[in-house]
Scaffold this active site. Structure first.
Site, PDB file in Angstrom:
ATOM      1  CE  LYS A 121      -6.476   9.786   5.561  1.00  0.00           C
ATOM      2  NZ  LYS A 121      -6.023  11.185   5.619  1.00  0.00           N
ATOM      3  CG  ASP A 140      -1.343  11.206   2.958  1.00  0.00           C
ATOM      4  OD1 ASP A 140      -0.868  11.073   1.805  1.00  0.00           O
ATOM      5  OD2 ASP A 140      -0.620  11.435   3.946  1.00  0.00           O
TER       6      ASP A 140
END
Length: 210
Positions: A121, A140
């Site tokens: 991420k 997220d």
């Protein structure tokens, strides 16, 4: 999962709401953004933005932070939570950038993932948001929630969600789409009480209120 052509109307509607690719974490360089993203794990962007000015004043370059004492960094970032592991990540990440990459944040997924504190991420944020050459899509909690509500995925695992999004989101939107979904998740489509009645994306939402 919808076809790529079926997602275009949603993308256009989202573009009207969030036309600019604005990174909410304050930074003046790739290294500063990387530090901020590491600090943002389980911490709000607003909180991180109050911490980083003090961090970068004390350690203005990657070389400075690479030589920092762990306890000194911990004191500065304490309010970000998980301060011991985050401080260690910031220092070790900076050391590797100095020792292996000549003081410059690497620009490939493979290299970014060798840095302490950097998972996929975080690497996607750097590649898509800063370097403008995304290798994937940031997933997220907001992106995960909205991707499901908007019918873009049936999965709950971030890795599988990213794979689903990559299949249907045109490449030119990979960097921007996550920021747009995050902003919409914060302002309208919240986890506890989505404001479906005022959401201009409701036409494209098969799971209103879920």
């Amino acid at each position: 999962m919808p076809a790529k052509k079926d997602v275009i109307p949603l993308i256009k509607a989202l573009k009207k709401l969030y036309p600019k690719h604005i990174i909410p974490l304050h930074h003046a360089s790739a290294w500063e953004l990387l530090c901020a993203v590491i600090l943002s794990a389980q911490c709000t962007d607003a909180r991180v933005n109050t911490i980083t000015p003090y961090l970068f004043k004390k350690y203005p370059t990657v070389y400075d932070l690479a030589e920092a004492k762990l306890t000194d960094v911990e004191k500065i970032i304490h309010s970000a939570g998980f301060y011991h592991s985050k401080a260690l990540s910031l220092i070790e990440m900076s050391k590797r950038i100095c020792e292996v990459y000549g003081g410059e944040v690497p620009q490939t997924m493979e290299d970014l993932l060798t840095l302490r504190g950097v998972a996929r991420k975080t690497a996607n944020v750097m590649l898509g948001d800063y370097f403008k050459k995304p290798a994937g899509i940031v997933v997220d909690t907001h992106v995960k929630r909205l991707a499901y509500r908007l019918g873009l995925t049936k999965n709950t695992d971030p890795v599988k969600i990213e794979k689903d999004l990559i299949k249907i989101i045109p490449y030119e939107y990979w960097g921007w789409i996550a920021i747009a979904l995050i902003l919409h998740g914060r302002s309208v489509c919240s986890a506890r009480k989505p404001q479906c009645e005022k959401c201009t994306l409701s036409t494209y939402c098969p799971r209103k209120g879920v």
